[in-house]
Design an enzyme around this catalytic site. Structure first.
Site, PDB file in Angstrom:
ATOM      1  N   LYS A 466      -6.351  -5.884 -17.341  1.00  0.00           N
ATOM      2  CA  LYS A 466      -6.499  -6.824 -18.458  1.00  0.00           C
ATOM      3  C   LYS A 466      -6.673  -6.074 -19.766  1.00  0.00           C
ATOM      4  O   LYS A 466      -6.038  -6.392 -20.763  1.00  0.00           O
ATOM      5  CB  LYS A 466      -7.714  -7.715 -18.177  1.00  0.00           C
ATOM      6  CG  LYS A 466      -7.633  -9.110 -18.665  1.00  0.00           C
ATOM      7  CD  LYS A 466      -6.931 -10.081 -17.749  1.00  0.00           C
ATOM      8  CE  LYS A 466      -5.594  -9.639 -17.260  1.00  0.00           C
ATOM      9  NZ  LYS A 466      -5.066 -10.401 -16.178  1.00  0.00           N
ATOM     10  N   HIS A 485     -13.998  12.973  -7.305  1.00  0.00           N
ATOM     11  CA  HIS A 485     -12.809  13.560  -6.669  1.00  0.00           C
ATOM     12  C   HIS A 485     -11.665  13.735  -7.664  1.00  0.00           C
ATOM     13  O   HIS A 485     -10.528  13.924  -7.252  1.00  0.00           O
ATOM     14  CB  HIS A 485     -12.358  12.695  -5.492  1.00  0.00           C
ATOM     15  CG  HIS A 485     -13.383  12.629  -4.393  1.00  0.00           C
ATOM     16  ND1 HIS A 485     -13.719  13.705  -3.627  1.00  0.00           N
ATOM     17  CD2 HIS A 485     -14.186  11.615  -3.986  1.00  0.00           C
ATOM     18  CE1 HIS A 485     -14.671  13.374  -2.761  1.00  0.00           C
ATOM     19  NE2 HIS A 485     -14.971  12.098  -2.977  1.00  0.00           N
TER      20      HIS A 485
HETATM   21  O1  M6R Z   1       3.342 -15.120 -11.915  1.00  0.00           O
HETATM   22  P1  M6R Z   1       2.762 -14.042 -11.064  1.00  0.00           P
HETATM   23  O2  M6R Z   1       1.330 -14.284 -10.707  1.00  0.00           O
HETATM   24  O3  M6R Z   1       3.575 -13.725  -9.856  1.00  0.00           O
HETATM   25  O4  M6R Z   1       2.773 -12.760 -11.996  1.00  0.00           O
HETATM   26  C1  M6R Z   1       2.401 -11.506 -11.511  1.00  0.00           C
HETATM   27  C2  M6R Z   1       2.220 -10.514 -12.633  1.00  0.00           C
HETATM   28  O5  M6R Z   1       3.397 -10.346 -13.339  1.00  0.00           O
HETATM   29  C3  M6R Z   1       1.116 -10.947 -13.600  1.00  0.00           C
HETATM   30  O6  M6R Z   1      -0.093 -11.151 -12.944  1.00  0.00           O
HETATM   31  C4  M6R Z   1       0.916  -9.873 -14.691  1.00  0.00           C
HETATM   32  O7  M6R Z   1       0.406  -8.710 -14.114  1.00  0.00           O
HETATM   33  C5  M6R Z   1      -0.002 -10.395 -15.786  1.00  0.00           C
HETATM   34  N1  M6R Z   1       0.494  -9.976 -17.070  1.00  0.00           N
HETATM   35  C6  M6R Z   1      -1.397  -9.899 -15.660  1.00  0.00           C
HETATM   36  O8  M6R Z   1      -2.230 -10.347 -16.667  1.00  0.00           O
END
Ligand code: M6R
Length: 590
Positions: A466, A485
């Site tokens: 995030k 590590h």
């Molecule tokens: O729509 P989805 O949950 O499949 O998307 C997966 C990722 O692309 C999404 O969680 C992405 O990592 C976000 N930008 C995280 O905040």
């Protein structure tokens, strides 16, 4: 990942309708935007590099009953006016979401036959093929064109000879929406206009003829096919930022409601008996997803290992796709995806299904690609999530997975535990001053590491994702035990280590990690729900004592706390948390 939209209206100006749709759809890409509208004087196209707002003035001058539009997330060709959609040739104008994998070969062929290209995109070959194949029969030209394409495509097509839009779908999302003003097409349900009351979802290979009155569906062989109309309601749509400065902050404030609504829907809509059988008979559970959805699986693995006696593994979908695991007919796959359209997740679970696994989709978007692959759907009820950074959908995924993990034990107790976790989130959001101090230190650090053990480690990984995606500060999330590590070599007085301590049984170990960092002059901030840890670590740069929670429920509160830290850091650095650079909301290409 590019957004396409179109409108064929019985009343009103389709150019204005499409422009507004582009504003709602901008989370799918903000490298350029454009629209084409059929006017009395022929089709007019305007397009600009950059944000949708750059198009506002020129779009305001256009008027017509039929229009298509596009927001771009660049894959082939730099973000620029030149590479913006719609692409135009002869009588055609097209918008495209997806990737044409054989575009080089097609482009060479078209160049040899005399075509001239106006962009560096893969998409332009589509409009050039349409122009080449069209001799009065629109459907035939579309079918012949898509027959030449390899890859993925959702298309909106205007032709001077047709008072409507042709839509095509293959492995990229698009829906047709119906309502009092006419018919629309759109990449995502949340970006539909509020007058839409029902949708039809084309299948892969469908060609759709859209007019202001209706939509007719044809399969790849041009046989007429029926696609059911499904109701949609206002809660599924993007309702704006309301009183909040950004979607991200609004959506963080919707996390507690997401937990409640996800619980309600679980007992109302899910065939709990059948799902319990799936879990009870599973020889193992594989959770998969990408980004934040994968991270939800990481946290949920702990739920399963604690309460559900089934071996459980978590796999990144883009890896799982190419390194298939051993599957039996009893293997249960939990496919986690906010959008339900993430190409890697959809492809990975399709392969597992084909190999014989049972697939359950845990998703925020009904009628999405993943729901069509899955044997069963467990809804996440976060409502429209517009900010590119996932917040409330992560919390909803945790809630849904928590319930699934308790199906064979005490699912009703799990429900009340979740509702009380929702109350703790509300408490945290009322009193979140602790986030300010940590965000201030993050913003002045060259790198931020997130550490934890057990379930806190899973939260650390999500907190790191995030922060990095919206603040652009280098960040990593790793198990606190790994510090010595390797990562300790990176610690100096410019780095911050945020230590998450919510599992009492592991708290002393995490306190040790704090000492190891401070004795190397690294800055430390602590987020803990434990009074003891908060008291002992008073000497570090910042301590945020969050509402007390049992370890397995603590991610609901600690993850929201860390979402706030990321948000406040990004805003203090002047970043746009809703539209981070280089990213887009749903990743529908590989
Ligand atoms: O729509 P989805 O949950 O499949 O998307 C997966 C990722 O692309 C999404 O969680 C992405 O990592 C976000 N930008 C995280 O905040």
């Amino acid at each position: 990942m590019c957004g396409i939209i179109g409108a064929a209206l019985r009343r009103g100006n389709a150019a204005a309708e499409v422009y507004e749709g582009l504003e709602r759809l901008e989370y799918r890409g903000y490298d350029s935007a454009g629209l084409s509208v059929r006017t009395d004087g022929g089709t007019v196209t305007v397009k600009r590099g950059g944000r949708v707002a750059n198009l506002k003035e020129s779009a305001a001058e256009l008027c017509g009953g039929v229009a298509i539009g596009h927001t771009r997330w660049a894959t082939h060709g730099e973000p620029s006016d030149r590479n913006a959609h719609p692409h135009v040739a002869g009588k055609f104008s097209i918008v495209h979401n997806g990737i044409i994998e054989n575009y080089r070969e097609l482009k060479d062929e078209l160049l040899q036959s005399g075509a001239e290209f106006a962009s560096d995109t893969d998409s332009e070959v589509i409009v050039r093929l349409l122009d080449k194949y069209y001799s009065g029969d629109l459907l035939a030209a579309v079918a012949k064109t898509v027959g030449r394409l390899k890859g993925s495509y959702a298309l909106g097509i205007l032709c001077e000879d047709f008072d409507g839009i042709v839509a095509v779908k293959y492995k990229s999302p698009v829906v047709a929406g119906f309502g009092e003003k006419g018919v629309t097409l759109c990449s995502d349900i949340p970006a539909l206009p509020e007058w839409v009351t029902s949708v039809s979802v084309p299948e892969d290979g469908d060609i759709v003829l859209i007019s202001a009155q209706s939509a007719s569906f044809y399969d790849g062989g041009l046989q007429s096919v029926n696609r059911v109309r499904l109701p949609v309601f206002a809660g599924q749509f993007n309702g704006g930022t309301g009183d909040y400065p950004h979607y991200m902050l609004k959506e963080i404030h919707e996390t507690a409601a997401t937990v409640r609504d996800t619980c309600d829907a679980f007992f109302r809509n899910v065939d709990v008996k059948r799902l319990t059988e799936y879990v009870r008979n599973a020889d193992r559970i594989i959770m998969t997803g990408c980004g934040t959805a994968y991270n939800a699986g990481l946290a949920a693995r702990r739920f399963f290992s604690d309460k559900c006696r089934v071996f459980c593994q978590v796999e990144i979908a883009s890896e799982l796709r190419y390194s298939p695991v051993h599957i039996t007919g009893s293997t249960l796959v939990l496919a986690i995806s906010q959008s339900g359209e993430t190409a890697d997740t959809v492809e990975a679970v399709s392969a597992l299904k084909e190999a014989g696994a049972r697939v359950v989709a845990v998703t925020n978007c009904g009628y999405s690609a993943i729901t069509r692959v899955a044997h069963m759907v467990v809804p996440v009820c976060a409502g429209a999530e517009v900010c590119v950074a996932a917040t409330k959908s992560y919390i909803g995924q945790l809630a849904a997975l928590y319930l699934i993990s308790r199906l064979t034990a005490d699912v009703f107790t799990a429900r009340s535990e979740l509702l009380s976790a929702g109350e703790k989130i509300a408490e945290l959001l009322k009193d979140n001053g602790g986030a300010d101090k940590i965000a201030e230190i993050c913003a002045e650090s060259s790198a931020v590491f997130f550490l934890g053990r057990g379930i806190d480690y899973a939260v650390a990984v999500e907190a790191s994702l995030k922060l990095k995606e919206i603040s652009y500060i280098f960040s990593d999330g790793y198990p606190a035990g790994e510090l010595k590590h390797g990562t300790l070599a990176l610690i100096d007085d410019n780095t911050l280590s945020v230590i998450i301590i919510c599992d009492e049984s592991l708290s002393e170990k995490c306190e040790n990690a704090a000492c190891q960092v401070t004795s190397r002059k690294g800055k430390v901030a602590v987020i803990t729900c434990l009074d003891g840890a908060a008291d002992k670590l008073q000497d570090v740069a910042a301590v945020w004592k969050i509402p007390e929670c049992e370890a397995n429920l603590s991610p609901f509160v600690s993850a929201v706390a860390l979402q706030l830290v990321a948000y406040k850091t990004a805003v203090s650095l002047g970043r746009d948390p809703d539209k981070p650079r280089n990213l887009a909301k749903s990743v529908t290409v590989e």
